[in-house]
Design an enzyme around this catalytic site. Structure first.
Site, PDB file in Angstrom:
ATOM      1  N   HIS A 221       0.809  -1.221   0.000  1.00 30.88           N
ATOM      2  CA  HIS A 221       0.000   0.000   0.000  1.00 30.88           C
ATOM      3  C   HIS A 221       0.843   1.272   0.000  1.00 30.88           C
ATOM      4  CE1 HIS A 221      -3.561   2.264   0.111  1.00 30.88           C
ATOM      5  NE2 HIS A 221      -4.269   1.560   0.975  1.00 30.88           N
TER       6      HIS A 221
ATOM      7  N   ASP B  84      -2.527   1.971  -4.415  1.00 26.29           N
ATOM      8  CA  ASP B  84      -3.766   2.164  -3.675  1.00 26.29           C
ATOM      9  C   ASP B  84      -4.809   1.157  -4.149  1.00 26.29           C
ATOM     10  OD1 ASP B  84      -2.600   4.286  -2.300  1.00 26.29           O
ATOM     11  OD2 ASP B  84      -3.087   5.662  -3.939  1.00 26.29           O
TER      12      ASP B  84
END
Lengths: 460, 328
Positions: free
Chosen positions: A437, A441
């Site tokens: 992450h 995204d």
């Protein structure tokens, strides 16, 4: 007179090797080309053959120890010499006759600067490859080692994935691609004895300098955060180099990257049909067509559509990899390994199938070259082979994502055609993508996974 | 700022010192009317008169002895020994008297004397015009021994030497006189005695040298940077007594490997002293043996060109030695 036998160079970028197992013991006869020992480099195990007919006189480097390429690891005697003692046939006389059971592998002198740096940084010099004269560890070697270790702690760790089965077929499960440095640390953990076996994080422990011991080569040992408590009925199974590498890679990857997993479901009807139509053709060309090449091709399409997934996170920026090198996790009896299909985007389905066959076969027979496991930019783990529906794999660092492929099952699904809904039986499988992450995204990850799914569902 | 040859810079330094301080005078063979055999003092007699640039008899003992007395009497003499090879008749004066006056008199007297001499080979000068003599004097407490290698340093150091309250041996490599040119600031500046200078920064290996060998070492370092990717640090001692141990040790701590290069023969040379100091004070930073490349232990510079070439350390031989040590 004896021949010196040196650690061979087992791959282009390989500078050291770990003695996996001595298949011959001192005094045993050797036949030329007969396997004499097993050498582990990164994750590849290779058998090394006897260079001559003769006798293994002496083992200079014990099992489990890592030494630089070119280091003398054994002394051999030619069979002629055994017959007529002392006869000279031009063999190199052994420089040193000292046996080294458990002792230092590198016989080259340690300079004061190297000894001081080893003490300051708590380094076991046996783990440092020497590039100086006669394999001597130079100040630069140790500085590079320290820098690599720091870099490793900061941004890289190793592999990944969820479930594994020792009996799984070739293209299954998990990921690994050790860096030499990581293995060196793991190796040190082993050296430091049972109390270190339980340590979850060799790297962190390395940061704690310990008082130097009497042995110049191991001026310090890592501090084990937790000792393995051994009850009266318990048995301690020593960690294999691969087990240790996997353990550390998993921990490091989890600590390095914030893992998020997203799951989609793919209808494999067209893939199944395609495979049924073509597997005969492939077989006539000597290639076994499994599902893996289809997933590799779908991943290539996904990476081309969403290139950020084919990248690595670094403190200085995101490294966008131009080549699409797809690692495919392969389970092997005591662990797993991730051979890499280089430039997967340049290969046809036939080429991919051939590459998968070749790498899996060589992985299981332990004939992979060290270079075969390096340079991967994305990894696929086919955990479905052992029946798993979906899993949350661990990223194979320093990559940014890993695709888990679940077991294919026929399920009743709702299909819509021309505005009409109907129940249908379709071969379905879950695709789980674990991503880092820090650089990817959720929407980006789903865009990639969606492309993979569409490529599979619309396969021509 | 002008580009001067080493000899021009040296002359400018002497000239400016003489202009600034009437106590400064030059005493030596042929220094006056002829301006010295190498023309270091050319024009100075015409400018300052025969009592400040004085032609001496061919007697080095007299040159040094007279200058020592003059210095004790408040003058600032510059004694020129025509070739360093000729300095031996003055040895008794220099070692037994000049160097010891301050000590012997418990500091009541001092000898602010500069003894200049061209040294070194590579100019086809053979036995009597090629010697390197710095190590003999570096052995003597009470003397400072300066061996500058660049125009900037020679001007700055001659000024410091003239201003110094104690005797300074000032050796100029005669091959550098016209071979080496460099930027030299106009007007007054000085370079302190006892301070070395990093002439080229690097982190793979330190070459410690001085005099003509500095230029050969720099040439070797540049070449190896191109061909071998080596990053060589070149440390110019400038003063061989007292040695700038701080800068030497710092460089050794950085690189871990040391090659000492001097033209003077190996045994008992400056290199031996440097090696001992480094081994004693920077031992834990050494990543290889301290190596020396020096002139051979033969009685003197040979006359035959081929043999002279064999005597002199060259950029190629320095490069080969650096390679050997770098690979260790």
């Amino acid at each position: 007179m004896a021949l010196e036998f040196k650690m061979p160079k087992l791959g282009e970028s390989v500078t050291e090797g770990t003695i996996g197992r001595w298949l011959k013991q001192p005094g045993e006869e050797l036949e030329q080309y007969e396997p004499m020992l097993e050498v582990t480099t990164d994750k590849v195990d290779t058998e090394v053959s006897a260079p001559i007919n003769g006798t293994l006189l002496e083992i200079l480097v014990p099992e489990g120890e890592t030494v630089a390429v070119g280091t003398v690891i054994a002394r051999l005697a030619d069979s002629d010499e055994v017959a007529s003692t002392g006869a000279s046939n031009g063999a190199t006389p052994a420089a040193s006759a000292a046996p080294a059971q458990g002792g230092p592998a590198n016989k080259a002198p340690i300079s004061p600067a190297v000894a001081r740096l080893a003490a300051e940084h708590a380094i076991d010099l046996r783990q440092v490859p020497g590039t100086g004269a006669g394999g001597r560890i130079s100040k630069k070697d140790i500085e590079a080692f320290v820098a690599a270790r720091k870099a490793g702690q900061a941004s890289s760790a190793q592999p990944a994935a969820a479930t594994t089965s020792p009996d799984a077929t070739p293209d299954s499960t998990l990921a690994t691609a050790a860096t030499r440095e990581v293995e060196a640390e793991l190796h040190q953990a082993l050296q430091s004895g049972p109390e270190a076996l339980a340590q979850a994080d060799a790297a962190a422990a390395m940061k704690q300098p310990q008082p130097a011991s009497g042995d110049t080569f191991s001026t310090a040992q890592p501090k084990a955060p937790a000792a393995a408590t051994l009850g009266p009925d318990d048995e301690l199974v020593p960690l294999s180099p691969m087990r240790r590498a996997i353990a550390d890679h998993m921990v490091r990857s989890k600590r390095t990257a914030p893992h998020v997993t997203t799951v989609m479901e793919a209808d494999l009807s067209r893939v199944v049909a395609h495979r049924e139509r073509h597997k005969g053709d492939f077989e006539r060309q000597g290639v076994k067509l499994t599902f893996t090449p289809y997933f590799v091709q779908a991943v290539v399409a996904g990476l081309q559509a969403v290139p950020i997934v084919n990248a690595s996170f670094g403190d200085d920026g995101i490294v966008m990899h131009q080549r699409l090198n797809i690692g495919v996790a392969v389970a092997i009896p005591d662990g797993l390994i991730v051979p890499v299909i280089k430039d997967a985007d340049e290969k046809s389905l036939l080429g991919l199938a051939r590459a998968v066959n070749d790498l899996a076969e060589r992985a299981r027979s332990r004939r992979l070259q060290a270079d075969d496991t390096q340079g991967g930019t994305f990894t696929i783990t086919n955990h479905g082979v052992s029946g798993s529906l979906f899993a949350m794999p661990i990223i194979n660092q320093p990559q940014s994502a890993i695709l888990g492929v679940g077991a294919m099952q026929k399920r009743v699904v709702v299909v819509s055609e021309n505005g009409l809904d109907a129940l249908a039986i379709r071969p379905m499988c879950y695709l789980s993508l674990t991503f880092d992450h820090r650089l990817i995204d959720g929407a980006t990850a789903d865009s990639f996974l969606g492309q993979v799914k569409r490529t599979l569902e619309q396969f021509q | 700022m002008a580009e001067l040859s080493l000899i021009e810079a040296l002359r400018a330094g002497i000239d400016e010192s003489m202009a600034a301080d009437e106590r400064v005078f030059v005493f030596g063979e042929d220094v006056g009317k002829r301006g010295g055999v190498f023309r270091v003092t050319e024009g100075l007699q015409a400018k300052y008169g025969p009592w400040r640039v004085i032609d001496s008899p061919l007697a080095e003992g007299v040159i040094v002895g007279a200058c020592t007395g003059a210095a004790m009497s408040g003058m600032r003499p510059i004694a020129e020994i025509q070739f360093a090879d000729f300095i031996w008749p003055a040895m008794n004066q220099i070692v037994s008297e000049t160097a010891r006056i301050a000590y012997r008199s418990n500091g009541d007297w001092n000898v602010p004397l500069v003894i200049r001499a061209p040294y070194g080979g590579g100019i086809h000068g053979a036995l009597y015009h090629s010697q390197s003599v710095e190590a003999f004097f570096a052995h003597v407490p009470g003397l400072k021994v300066v061996v500058p290698a660049t125009p900037y340093d020679v001007k700055g150091l001659i000024k410091s030497a003239i201003a110094d309250p104690d005797p300074v041996m000032f050796f100029e490599h005669k091959k550098t006189y016209r071979l080496i040119k460099g930027e030299v600031p106009d007007g007054d500046y000085s370079v302190p005695i006892g301070k070395a200078d990093i002439k080229r920064e690097g982190d793979d290996l330190t070459v410690i040298t001085y005099g003509l060998m500095l230029h050969y070492a720099l040439e070797a370092a540049e070449q190896l940077a191109q061909t071998d990717g080596l990053n060589i640090e070149v440390l110019d001692l400038r003063t061989v007594r007292p040695l700038d141990t701080e800068m030497i040790f710092n460089s050794v701590r950085k690189t871990g490997k040391v090659l000492i290069v001097h033209e003077d023969n190996l045994t008992g040379g400056i290199g031996g002293e440097l090696a001992a100091l480094i081994a004693e004070h920077a031992f834990e930073y050494l990543d290889g043996p301290i190596m020396r490349l020096a002139g051979p232990d033969v009685p003197a510079m040979p006359f035959a060109a081929t043999l002279e070439e064999a005597f002199m350390p060259s950029p190629e031989r320095i490069a080969a030695k650096i390679r050997e040590l770098a690979a260790y």
